[in-house]
Motif scaffolding. Sequence first.
Motif: not given
Length: 216
Positions: A1-8, A42-57
């Motif tokens: 199940m997708t968490q709120h922070h990932e949806t945001l 806050t977790p949504s922005m950390y998640y976005i940072g992780q995507l960037w570090e993984q070259n996914k965005i």
Amino acid sequence: MTQHHETLAHLFLDGDEEEALFYINELLNQYSRAYLFEKVITPSMYYIGQLWEQNKISVADEHLATAVCDFVLSSLKENKERRKEYQHKALLFGVEKEQHYLGMKIVAETFKEQGWKVRYLGPDLALEHSLTQIEKFKPDVIGLSAALSYRLPTIKTLIERFKRLEWKPLIMVGGRMATKFDLDEFESDRVMVIKGLPHLRQWFKEGRAGVINETS
């Protein structure tokens, strides 16, 4: 199940300001602002940072997401139960050359929720400009934010200067740097390192803000 922070996070990345704000306001019907700041935004922005570090965005994707997050933070419903009389004042800013600012905006909202009068001066503020505002406002708390370790010399300079202020404000140091590095050397009766929003909220919960005027 997708968490709120990932949806945001994906709404941020889609650049959908209206849908992101609608989603947050819907969550406000179920959760407190504190929960949203700590567990969703806050977790949504950390998640976005992780995507960037993984070259996914891309960098452009990250910048778009930051802009939409900024819009949402600026547009959130006002807390109707906010106290009208201010007992304490806080002044917050990012140190010179520091460009990260969303975390500090959330901290500013947290102080406001606690009934504080807040001046948020944004990122990348030089010492002389911050001093001008500090002398005018005379805050009980001065909050400094930095994300990267090579801002440490600047943080140290600011702390030493602000310690000389005659009304002896409490100096809080926060930002991602405070959660990733050991900054115990900076702590004293006048300086507190804030390791995330839960730490700051614990400080409020313990009623420590109430002793500021007694010790200054």
